[in-house]
Scaffold this motif. Sequence first.
Motif, PDB file in Angstrom:
ATOM      1  N   UNK A 192       0.855  -1.194   0.000  1.00 31.93           N
ATOM      2  CA  UNK A 192       0.000   0.000   0.000  1.00 31.93           C
ATOM      3  C   UNK A 192       0.889   1.242   0.000  1.00 31.93           C
ATOM      4  N   UNK A 193       0.708   2.164  -0.962  1.00 30.00           N
ATOM      5  CA  UNK A 193       1.590   3.322  -1.041  1.00 30.00           C
ATOM      6  C   UNK A 193       1.431   4.203   0.187  1.00 30.00           C
ATOM      7  N   UNK A 194       2.525   4.830   0.598  1.00 30.67           N
ATOM      8  CA  UNK A 194       2.436   5.706   1.768  1.00 30.67           C
ATOM      9  C   UNK A 194       1.562   6.914   1.491  1.00 30.67           C
ATOM     10  N   UNK A 195       0.884   7.366   2.518  1.00 32.22           N
ATOM     11  CA  UNK A 195       0.025   8.540   2.399  1.00 32.22           C
ATOM     12  C   UNK A 195       0.833   9.796   2.698  1.00 32.22           C
ATOM     13  N   UNK A 196       0.759  10.757   1.797  1.00 32.58           N
ATOM     14  CA  UNK A 196       1.478  12.009   1.982  1.00 32.58           C
ATOM     15  C   UNK A 196       0.489  13.059   2.454  1.00 32.58           C
ATOM     16  N   UNK A 197       0.770  13.639   3.590  1.00 32.66           N
ATOM     17  CA  UNK A 197      -0.129  14.663   4.131  1.00 32.66           C
ATOM     18  C   UNK A 197      -0.100  15.895   3.257  1.00 32.66           C
ATOM     19  N   UNK A 198      -1.262  16.463   2.961  1.00 37.34           N
ATOM     20  CA  UNK A 198      -1.282  17.659   2.135  1.00 37.34           C
ATOM     21  C   UNK A 198      -0.608  18.827   2.851  1.00 37.34           C
ATOM     22  N   UNK A 199       0.081  19.640   2.078  1.00 38.50           N
ATOM     23  CA  UNK A 199       0.733  20.822   2.632  1.00 38.50           C
ATOM     24  C   UNK A 199      -0.313  21.868   2.971  1.00 38.50           C
ATOM     25  N   UNK A 200      -0.358  22.343   4.223  1.00 31.18           N
ATOM     26  CA  UNK A 200      -1.361  23.335   4.575  1.00 31.18           C
ATOM     27  C   UNK A 200      -1.123  24.643   3.825  1.00 31.18           C
ATOM     28  N   UNK A 201      -2.202  25.273   3.445  1.00 28.22           N
ATOM     29  CA  UNK A 201      -2.112  26.544   2.727  1.00 28.22           C
ATOM     30  C   UNK A 201      -2.112  27.677   3.738  1.00 28.22           C
ATOM     31  N   UNK A 202      -0.916  28.228   3.995  1.00 28.60           N
ATOM     32  CA  UNK A 202      -0.793  29.289   4.993  1.00 28.60           C
ATOM     33  C   UNK A 202      -1.483  30.549   4.504  1.00 28.60           C
ATOM     34  N   UNK A 203      -1.455  30.773   3.183  1.00 28.88           N
ATOM     35  CA  UNK A 203      -1.955  32.033   2.644  1.00 28.88           C
ATOM     36  C   UNK A 203      -3.478  32.086   2.546  1.00 28.88           C
ATOM     37  N   UNK A 204      -4.133  30.944   2.607  1.00 28.28           N
ATOM     38  CA  UNK A 204      -5.579  30.942   2.387  1.00 28.28           C
ATOM     39  C   UNK A 204      -6.338  31.812   3.393  1.00 28.28           C
ATOM     40  N   UNK A 205      -6.119  31.679   4.704  1.00 27.32           N
ATOM     41  CA  UNK A 205      -6.846  32.558   5.636  1.00 27.32           C
ATOM     42  C   UNK A 205      -6.554  34.036   5.397  1.00 27.32           C
ATOM     43  N   UNK A 206      -5.302  34.349   5.059  1.00 21.57           N
ATOM     44  CA  UNK A 206      -4.954  35.751   4.821  1.00 21.57           C
ATOM     45  C   UNK A 206      -5.675  36.289   3.597  1.00 21.57           C
ATOM     46  N   UNK A 207      -5.746  35.475   2.536  1.00 21.26           N
ATOM     47  CA  UNK A 207      -6.445  35.912   1.328  1.00 21.26           C
ATOM     48  C   UNK A 207      -7.929  36.096   1.602  1.00 21.26           C
ATOM     49  N   UNK A 208      -8.513  35.156   2.326  1.00 18.84           N
ATOM     50  CA  UNK A 208      -9.935  35.260   2.655  1.00 18.84           C
ATOM     51  C   UNK A 208     -10.210  36.504   3.484  1.00 18.84           C
ATOM     52  N   UNK A 209      -9.364  36.753   4.477  1.00 20.87           N
ATOM     53  CA  UNK A 209      -9.570  37.924   5.341  1.00 20.87           C
ATOM     54  C   UNK A 209      -9.433  39.212   4.546  1.00 20.87           C
ATOM     55  N   UNK A 210      -8.402  39.282   3.695  1.00 20.98           N
ATOM     56  CA  UNK A 210      -8.204  40.487   2.889  1.00 20.98           C
ATOM     57  C   UNK A 210      -9.393  40.739   1.971  1.00 20.98           C
ATOM     58  N   UNK A 211      -9.853  39.685   1.280  1.00 20.31           N
ATOM     59  CA  UNK A 211     -10.964  39.846   0.334  1.00 20.31           C
ATOM     60  C   UNK A 211     -12.237  40.273   1.053  1.00 20.31           C
ATOM     61  N   UNK A 212     -12.519  39.650   2.184  1.00 19.31           N
ATOM     62  CA  UNK A 212     -13.750  39.986   2.914  1.00 19.31           C
ATOM     63  C   UNK A 212     -13.698  41.414   3.468  1.00 19.31           C
ATOM     64  N   UNK A 213     -12.543  41.806   4.020  1.00 20.27           N
ATOM     65  CA  UNK A 213     -12.418  43.166   4.541  1.00 20.27           C
ATOM     66  C   UNK A 213     -12.544  44.182   3.409  1.00 20.27           C
ATOM     67  N   UNK A 214     -11.908  43.896   2.269  1.00 19.52           N
ATOM     68  CA  UNK A 214     -11.996  44.807   1.130  1.00 19.52           C
ATOM     69  C   UNK A 214     -13.431  44.932   0.626  1.00 19.52           C
ATOM     70  N   UNK A 215     -14.127  43.807   0.532  1.00 24.62           N
ATOM     71  CA  UNK A 215     -15.518  43.846   0.088  1.00 24.62           C
ATOM     72  C   UNK A 215     -16.394  44.651   1.038  1.00 24.62           C
ATOM     73  N   UNK A 216     -16.073  44.609   2.326  1.00 21.71           N
ATOM     74  CA  UNK A 216     -16.882  45.334   3.312  1.00 21.71           C
ATOM     75  C   UNK A 216     -16.566  46.820   3.336  1.00 21.71           C
ATOM     76  N   UNK A 217     -15.286  47.191   3.110  1.00 23.41           N
ATOM     77  CA  UNK A 217     -14.877  48.583   3.282  1.00 23.41           C
ATOM     78  C   UNK A 217     -14.960  49.423   2.009  1.00 23.41           C
ATOM     79  N   UNK A 218     -14.641  48.825   0.872  1.00 18.73           N
ATOM     80  CA  UNK A 218     -14.537  49.617  -0.360  1.00 18.73           C
ATOM     81  C   UNK A 218     -15.824  50.376  -0.687  1.00 18.73           C
ATOM     82  N   UNK A 219     -17.023  49.778  -0.543  1.00 19.06           N
ATOM     83  CA  UNK A 219     -18.236  50.553  -0.873  1.00 19.06           C
ATOM     84  C   UNK A 219     -18.354  51.862  -0.098  1.00 19.06           C
ATOM     85  N   UNK A 220     -17.827  51.894   1.137  1.00 20.73           N
ATOM     86  CA  UNK A 220     -17.906  53.120   1.947  1.00 20.73           C
ATOM     87  C   UNK A 220     -16.844  54.142   1.546  1.00 20.73           C
ATOM     88  N   UNK A 221     -15.796  53.692   0.847  1.00 16.64           N
ATOM     89  CA  UNK A 221     -14.725  54.584   0.433  1.00 16.64           C
ATOM     90  C   UNK A 221     -14.929  55.140  -0.971  1.00 16.64           C
TER      91      UNK A 221
END
Length: 368
Positions: free
Chosen positions: A1-30
């Motif tokens: 049975x081939x060894x299982x390789x753990x997927x590399x966690x995406x460090x940038x994903x939470x940062x991208x999500x936070x940036x996009x959500x904050x931008x979507x919330x703030x830009x209309x007011x600016x």
Amino acid sequence: MPPTVAPTPSISRPAVAAFALVALALIPFLLPGRDALGRSLPVSFGLGAAFGLVLQRARFCFWCIFRDWFAERDPRGLLGILVALAVGAIGYALVFGAWVPNPGVGRLPPDAHVGPVSITLAVGALVFGLGMAISGSCVSAHFYRLGEGAFGSIIALAGAFCGFILGFLSWNTLYLADLYRAPVIWLPGWLGHGGSLALTLGVLSLLALLLLRRPLPDAPVALTGLEALRLRWPAVLGGALVGWIAVLAYFRVAPLGVTAELGSNARTFANALGWLPETLHGLDSFAGCVTVVKETILSRNGVFVIAMVLASAASATLAGDWKPEWPKLRTLPRLFLGGVMLGWGAMVGLGCTVGVLLSGIMAGAASG
């Protein structure tokens, strides 16, 4: 049975999500409340965010949809496009009935994408379609795929920028050879609002019946919790939402379109360098995703596209579709060439699959 390789966690994903959500919330007011034409920029931003969300979740990519049909005879995506056109056509007819109660007087509805029917349009559509196949997406999909981390779309969009410049350089030749005599055909002007809508819905229904002769793939197993949020939306649902977004956009801001900002920046750049002729014959008199020499940074189409990318990024990261990928060196010429073809086709055709096909057919334009 081939060894299982753990997927590399995406460090940038939470940062991208936070940036996009904050931008979507703030830009209309600016944003300023209105553009130079008095159209609401925050509303345009909100509609762009809704459009980007739907495109990303429903995979509403014209090239992907047609590829699914040609390669696998999967009709679901095409049915989604037909639903979008039907919903949009009904909504447009309601608006037209109030704004242009007598369509037979020769007056076209304001801002609607009713363009000239010409050989140039057909050639532009053909080149645009080849550009989709070569670059892997249409212009709108390249924008939403940026939000998924497909950074090769940057090369394709750079190519489209250059393609627009080539389109401006070839415009006068095409205008004098063909476009000056091209008729502008608005179906309600010939058939009335009811007749045009009946014809449009009849053709769309016939196409849907032909597609439904093929068996639909099995529906995915119902999931609950976070896994359900990661499922792509059904194409028909995506199409219905696209149709209503198109109606709201036309009613409040302008018809759907994604190339006006890109084309306007290309026109401004080339004009500043003295590359363009002093006069582009008849260009500014045609309806569609028109381009202008920009005098201000912000425009309704510009904020619409920015919101598209941000909403796609937020959706992709939260659903697990954020997969950042840089293009391989050998793919750069293909992406750039496909983008050039997209830009040239969109320029001479006065729009892309969104601005001409969707907005045009919804408006009853033969050019669509």
